[in-house]
Design a protein around this motif. Structure first.
Motif, short mmCIF file in Angstrom:
data_model
loop_
_atom_site.label_atom_id
_atom_site.label_comp_id
_atom_site.label_asym_id
_atom_site.label_seq_id
_atom_site.Cartn_x
_atom_site.Cartn_y
_atom_site.Cartn_z
N HIS A 1 -2.71 -10.80 -3.29
CA HIS A 1 -1.36 -11.13 -3.73
C HIS A 1 -0.92 -10.20 -4.87
CE1 HIS A 1 -0.23 -14.64 -1.28
NE2 HIS A 1 -1.53 -14.80 -1.17
N ALA A 2 -1.88 -9.72 -5.65
CA ALA A 2 -1.54 -8.71 -6.66
C ALA A 2 -1.09 -7.42 -5.96
CB ALA A 2 -2.74 -8.44 -7.56
N THR A 3 -1.77 -7.11 -4.86
CA THR A 3 -1.40 -5.93 -4.08
C THR A 3 0.01 -6.10 -3.51
OG1 THR A 3 -3.71 -5.65 -3.49
CG2 THR A 3 -2.11 -4.43 -2.19
N LEU A 4 0.31 -7.31 -3.06
CA LEU A 4 1.65 -7.61 -2.55
C LEU A 4 2.68 -7.34 -3.65
CD1 LEU A 4 1.90 -8.62 0.30
CD2 LEU A 4 2.25 -10.91 -0.55
N ASN A 5 2.39 -7.83 -4.84
CA ASN A 5 3.27 -7.59 -5.99
C ASN A 5 3.49 -6.09 -6.18
OD1 ASN A 5 2.85 -6.51 -8.93
ND2 ASN A 5 4.13 -8.32 -9.16
N ASP A 6 2.39 -5.36 -6.14
CA ASP A 6 2.45 -3.92 -6.37
C ASP A 6 3.30 -3.24 -5.30
OD1 ASP A 6 1.68 -1.54 -7.67
OD2 ASP A 6 0.25 -1.15 -6.06
N ILE A 7 3.11 -3.63 -4.05
CA ILE A 7 3.85 -2.99 -2.95
C ILE A 7 5.33 -3.34 -3.02
CG2 ILE A 7 4.16 -3.01 -0.44
CD1 ILE A 7 1.06 -3.26 -0.27
N PHE A 8 5.64 -4.60 -3.34
CA PHE A 8 7.05 -4.99 -3.46
C PHE A 8 7.70 -4.18 -4.58
CE2 PHE A 8 6.34 -9.54 -1.65
CZ PHE A 8 6.17 -8.97 -0.40
N THR A 9 7.01 -4.12 -5.74
CA THR A 9 7.60 -3.49 -6.91
C THR A 9 7.71 -1.98 -6.76
OG1 THR A 9 6.56 -5.22 -8.22
CG2 THR A 9 7.45 -3.34 -9.42
N ASN A 10 6.62 -1.36 -6.33
CA ASN A 10 6.56 0.11 -6.36
C ASN A 10 6.88 0.77 -5.03
OD1 ASN A 10 5.75 0.30 -9.11
ND2 ASN A 10 3.75 -0.48 -8.48
N ASN A 11 7.15 -0.02 -4.03
CA ASN A 11 7.44 0.58 -2.74
C ASN A 11 8.73 -0.01 -2.15
OD1 ASN A 11 7.39 1.43 -0.04
ND2 ASN A 11 5.16 1.50 0.01
N VAL A 12 8.70 -1.30 -1.86
CA VAL A 12 9.86 -1.91 -1.18
C VAL A 12 11.13 -1.77 -2.03
CG1 VAL A 12 10.80 -4.08 -0.33
CG2 VAL A 12 8.42 -3.52 0.13
N ILE A 13 11.04 -2.14 -3.31
CA ILE A 13 12.23 -2.11 -4.16
C ILE A 13 12.72 -0.67 -4.35
CG2 ILE A 13 13.07 -2.57 -6.50
CD1 ILE A 13 11.33 -5.07 -6.52
N VAL A 14 11.78 0.26 -4.49
CA VAL A 14 12.15 1.67 -4.64
C VAL A 14 12.91 2.14 -3.41
CG1 VAL A 14 11.24 4.01 -4.86
CG2 VAL A 14 10.20 2.15 -6.17
N ARG A 15 12.39 1.78 -2.25
CA ARG A 15 13.08 2.14 -1.01
C ARG A 15 14.49 1.57 -0.97
NH1 ARG A 15 9.75 3.60 3.57
NH2 ARG A 15 7.54 3.54 3.05
N LEU A 16 14.60 0.29 -1.35
CA LEU A 16 15.91 -0.36 -1.29
C LEU A 16 16.91 0.33 -2.20
CD1 LEU A 16 14.74 -4.08 -1.19
CD2 LEU A 16 15.94 -2.86 0.63
N SER A 17 16.46 0.72 -3.40
CA SER A 17 17.41 1.36 -4.32
C SER A 17 17.78 2.75 -3.79
CB SER A 17 16.83 1.41 -5.73
OG SER A 17 15.99 2.51 -5.88
#
Lengths: 499, 499
Positions: B134-150
């Protein structure tokens, strides 16, 4: 604090820490029969029996400790699941209520048809689903797993008590047999001592008889001493009588001794067999009694936990599959048509411009008679040659455009979304590797890729833009004009590749 | 606040709410060419072009809103995942440190070999694994998914701007053509009017000529008026000259009118073709430009999210499988042997009791000569018949015992751990059904089952307990005794079913 000194219910309710007693600790009260009952049992056996109970008690206390730890664990895990569930619910509700409440709800409702919005709604649905599933996990941990664990604790206590009772009876039996062995040995020793004593007394009598016999030998030599004979005969008789008596006594004692020895020997074998049976079978049975159902009940508890977790996973997976399906169906073309249909009054072509004849002018077609015809034909040929040039140029641009579009498409559809690596746990406890470090999503890589993409994109737009790709045309040299001209010049056809 | 009036970066940084403009809202500034440039374009077309830009802008703003919602969603979800991860980590650490820190750690280390403890440790391992995932999930959401969205947000803004530029050029082209059509129509009307005027003037001249011609008819009748002839001839000439002039003027105007009409007709067709091309192809291309890569990039973002979630699930599943395997290997028998091996000094049988002969007694075996033999044989036969009775009784007890044990086993291994039902979501939003209500785990069912189980268990123990199942035996009638007796009575064999 130990099992032996507290009732099962109190034990559970007090919930005190149950440190397993160490093997070298003080003896456990009540676990063993008092020494004075069987004073003649060897101390080694007595110690072993005490230690066996201690070992069983320790084992049961370890189990109770384990069960208590598991209960605490699942109680806290249930809380964590509930917190997680509530956070997810709140998160989903925040956006759902925003969607419901927004004044453009109706508009959004129409937008639901658009594929990206559909994905977004499904992500929210999935969040609510996860929320419900984790709440279910909480419920199962609290109302099922923990209940089972506390029941197993009760079982462990009850079974230990019951096993102790049975064990005490086994021990009593064993100690009785062992104690008895000492008694029969002592009996044998006593009878044997008496037998020896009787034998020595008999031997003494025989010695006396022999002495008398030797005297009577002298008699035959000295027959003259006639007056002494009656006295001597009564003495011999007396000795013989005593010898017989002692012989009987000896025989009796010897038989008693033999019986006692037999008894001792049989008891010895029986005791050894009983001890052996106890150590080989009974102790094992005793442990089985203590264990009765423990592993099975614990397994069912773990399986309940596993069933809950597996079901959570299945539910999660179903939800993710629905989203994946929606992502597969992300469709720009279909969305474009939806939008154009939604605003169809904005996108429907206007009425055609009609020919407006001037004040009774009855000619409403292009007249191509001389002298206009020559000029029209000239203009047509001019356009024709211009078109040929344009077609060549256009072909070049089209090729570059296609190649650029392909490059863009490759950039836009690169499969850069697999994050499996981030979930490869090394068995060590090293911290989570950042998904962003040293990977496709590193800052430098992102910047490079984006610069590259935008450059290609700009180039693509430059190619798309007619004012930049081609010189600005005389409106009367534009393609529509050419098309119309071609139509009214019979026999001349023009092939138009409409852009 | 709208796209048209703010830079792409500001838009993202301000993060203000971007309400999509309504279709009947005020016109969007800067999206359309000013009216004075092409004053002769029909207002319907002008309005449509304005609305088309508004529609595109609205679409882009909806997308930006969606992307902003998604970013907010994943930012908050990342936080929730991190909280969950930390709670799980803390939970696992609490028990792990307890295990490490406890003074009986070494003891526990040995206990690790016991199957229930192994399961417990694996549950903790799984908890740590979930925490990491779940920490990895946090990391992927923060540093990957959100970056892509912006990044997609930036793309939407940039592409909308670029598309607007291209759209403006298309509109300019279209308006230019439409405006031009009006001009050529006016030209045609003017030339046609002039042509009509020239024609009427020509007709007037022809009328005068005819009048003159009629006068000359009178001349032939009235030849006498000789002196008037030269005057009349010059007048006819004058009229003819005027007629010729007017004829030329008319022809010129007629040609001009024909050319203008041709021009108008060709322009009309060209304009209609251009308008049609714009509405059928160009608007669609314009939307494509706006869309360029949006769906593909969004799909990749969703797939990143899905990849993360699927991988989390796979990792979870692996961990659960390890636990399930350990639960399958819960083994009471093996644990019993482990415990007995661990405390083997407590469970190893003591030395056999040796025969202790009394003071030089050399007989160390049971003597079975007469008169003891008779008694031994008698006792043997007594035991033999007692054994026969016992065997029958024992057989009965054994049968009941086996049946009871089977009942207990059935109770202990009942497959009551499937909680799938709790995860069957109805599509409605009804609250989670308690796993405890109306099910196997309801309070009443539990109480009933436990009472039943304990009753069976007690019955089982009663059967197990020799002191209750059989009358208390004379120790010398016990089975071990019988075994030994049988051995020393040659020719007599006894079949022993050891319990």
């Amino acid at each position: 604090m130990g099992i032996s000194s507290s009732s099962s219910v109190c034990f559970e309710l007090n919930g005190g820490r149950l440190a397993p007693r160490r093997l070298d600790g003080p003896p456990v009260c009540g676990c063993i029969l008092p020494c004075f009952l069987f004073p003649r049992v060897p101390p080694e056996i007595r110690t072993q029996l005490v230690e066996q109970f201690k070992c069983l008690e320790q084992q049961s206390e370890s189990r109770l400790q384990l069960l208590q730890d598991l209960q605490e664990f699942f109680r806290r895990k249930a809380e964590i699941e509930l917190e997680y569930s509530r956070s997810l619910e709140k998160l989903a509700e925040r956006f759902s209520s925003k969607i419901r409440g927004s004044r453009e709800h109706q508009f959004k409702k129409d937008q639901h048809l658009l594929s990206p919005v559909n994905c977004w709604y499904l992500v929210l649905t999935q969040t609510r689903r996860e929320s419900r599933d984790h709440a279910t996990l909480n419920d199962i941990f609290t109302n099922n797993v923990i209940v089972r664990l506390s029941q197993i604790s009760e079982d462990v206590i009850r079974l230990f008590k019951k096993s102790k009772e049975i064990g005490l009876q086994m021990h009593e039996e064993l100690l009785k047999v062992t104690n008895e062995l000492y008694t029969v040995m002592k009996t044998y020793h006593m009878y044997h001592a008496e037998s020896i004593s009787a034998e020595s007394k008999l031997k003494e009598a025989e010695k006396q008889e022999e002495k008398q016999f030797n005297k009577s030998g002298d008699v035959s030599v000295n027959l003259l001493r006639h007056e002494e004979r009656p006295q001597r005969r009564s003495s011999v008789k007396k000795i013989e009588k005593m010898k017989e008596k002692r012989q009987a006594k000896y025989s009796e004692n010897k038989l008693k001794c033999t019986k006692a020895r037999n008894d001792y020997l049989l008891n010895l074998a029986a005791t050894n067999a009983a001890v052996s049976k106890y150590y080989i079978h009974d102790v094992s049975d005793l442990i089985d009694c203590c264990d009765l159902g423990f592993h099975a009940s614990l397994a069912r508890t773990f399986r309940t936990y596993l069933s809950a977790e597996y079901n959570l996973e299945t539910s999660r997976h179903e939800g993710l599959d629905i989203i994946e399906n929606a992502v597969d169906n992300l469709d720009a073309r279909s969305d474009k048509h939806t939008i154009m249909d939604m605003c169809n009054q904005v996108f429907c072509p206007p009425l055609k411009f009609e020919f407006q004849p001037h004040m009774g002018d009855e000619v409403c077609q292009v007249s191509a008679q001389q002298p206009v015809q020559t000029e029209l034909l000239m203009r047509y040929h001019q356009l024709q040659s211009r078109l040929a040039t344009l077609k060549i140029e256009n072909e070049e641009v089209r090729k570059t455009l296609d190649a650029t579009m392909q490059t863009l498409q490759d950039m836009l559809t690169v499969e850069d979304f697999d994050v499996s690596d981030a979930f490869q746990h090394s068995r060590s406890t090293e911290s989570v590797k950042s998904a962003a470090s040293e990977t496709y999503m590193s800052k430098i890589n992102i910047a490079k890729r984006r610069a590259n993409q935008q450059e290609t994109e700009m180039f693509y737009f430059t190619l798309m833009d007619p004012s930049e790709a081609f010189p600005v045309l005389n409106p009367q040299l534009s393609l529509p004009f050419l098309v119309c001209t071609a139509k009214i010049c019979p026999g001349h056809r023009v092939e138009i590749n409409s852009h």
